[in-house]
Design an enzyme around this catalytic site. Structure first.
Site: not given
Ligand code: PMV
Length: 330
Positions: A108-109, A112-116, A159
């Site tokens: 899912p985009v 916070g699951l690193g899709s990009s 990510d």
């Molecule tokens: O973008 P996400 O949902 O994977 O969150 C990143 C994690 C944070 O600690 C909130 C931000 C960061 O740059 O570490």
């Protein structure tokens, strides 16, 4: 014979340390067995053609100008970061060609699951293989970071790293990455709130709270960092009840810094009642997903509990496999 290359790479979930990692201490991140998939092949002309029909559009770039085939011209904006990754990869290899790039993803985009990152990692790997360059994992990871910069400005590199290497990683700002070897099998259920959110906005919100209540928030950040350290230990020992308890504590601390929302709280509590060892929001919060740790027998219960809260559940395991490529002969 014409040759296309398929590359796939996993998404990620943060188990511990979101937000605290911006200040100090480690984040613990796992690759999940939901993957992005890119199929690339070279073209006779210099166009870079994208088929993102799962997202409802396709079109091509001539230079930096986008020409839609299906969909609108503004859809080109959503492809820019992949285009940058493709160009950087070709520059790095020193060969330029037109490309057909098919983009698919199970991740899912904007959740916070690193899709990009998974898409950029797959793009760099697929193009590398199409052009016959033997790119190392480190090169693929660095090229994917170029795409991440377009999307996130100043990404931490978490990510693209987890998506390239797979498994589980400990990340700390000044220390970089260490591979973790978790003991045993871990079953997780993710619950998607289906609310998009902006990581940047949430990080700024935490900073502003920190500035207003430095003495209190300092302590909370420190304590989150401690749950990450202890969580890492529990993963290495395969101590699931203890790991679950730490996830619960971490969720409470994330709520204290204002990044949870009612829907995330409901899914977290419902998962615990349904038998999870522990559950917490994962990623920046404000929407996105929760992650529940469970054993294999409670997965269905947790799925139902998340659905009842209006969320979308999907069970995942840790993906040992990072980026993978495969040649497709036509
Ligand atoms: O973008 P996400 O949902 O994977 O969150 C990143 C994690 C944070 O600690 C909130 C931000 C960061 O740059 O570490």
């Amino acid at each position: 014979m014409e040759m296309a290359v398929e590359a796939t790479a996993p998404g990620k979930a943060i188990l511990f340390g979101e937000h605290s990692v911006v200040y100090r201490g480690p984040a613990i991140v796992i690759a999940i067995d939901k993957r992005a998939r890119i199929v690339a092949e070279s073209r006779e002309d210099s166009r870079i053609y994208f088929d993102a029909l799962d997202l409802g559009f396709s079109g091509y770039f001539e230079g930096t100008r986008y020409f839609p085939v299906r969909g609108k011209s503004w859809h080109g904006k959503r492809l820019r970061a992949i285009l940058v990754t493709a160009h950087r990869t070709m520059e790095h290899i020193g060969v330029h060609t037109g490309l057909d790039i098919k983009v698919r993803s199970e991740i899912p985009v904007a959740s916070g699951l690193g899709s990009s990152a998974a898409i950029f990692v797959s793009t760099a790997a697929a193009i590398g293989e199409v052009l016959g360059a033997n790119l190392s994992l480190e090169e693929i990871c660095n090229l994917a970071l170029e795409g991440e910069k377009v999307v996130h400005g100043t990404p931490s590199g978490v990510d693209n790293s987890i998506s390239t290497y797979g498994g589980a990683l400990r990340y700390e700002r000044d220390l970089g990455f260490d591979k973790i070897e978790p003991l045993g099998t871990f079953y997780f259920v993710l619950g998607n709130s289906k609310r998009r959110r902006s990581t940047k906005r949430l990080v700024l919100r935490v900073r502003s709270l920190y500035e207003r209540h430095p003495k209190i928030i300092e302590r909370v950040i420190e304590t989150i960092a401690k749950t990450s350290d202890m969580g890492l230990d529990a993963m290495k020992k395969g101590d699931l009840p203890y790991l679950g308890e730490l996830m619960n504590i971490n969720h409470g601390l994330l709520a204290a810094i204002g990044v949870s929302i009612t829907k995330l709280d409901s899914m977290v509590h419902a998962s615990r009642v349904a038998g999870a060892y522990g559950a917490k929001l994962t990623g920046a919060g404000g929407g996105g997903c929760i992650i529940a740790l469970t054993d294999s027998t409670h997965i269905d219960w947790i799925n139902n509990a998340i659905r009842k809260c209006g969320g979308e559940p999907f069970p995942v395991n840790i993906s040992k496999e990072g980026v993978k490529t495969r040649r497709i002969e036509r």
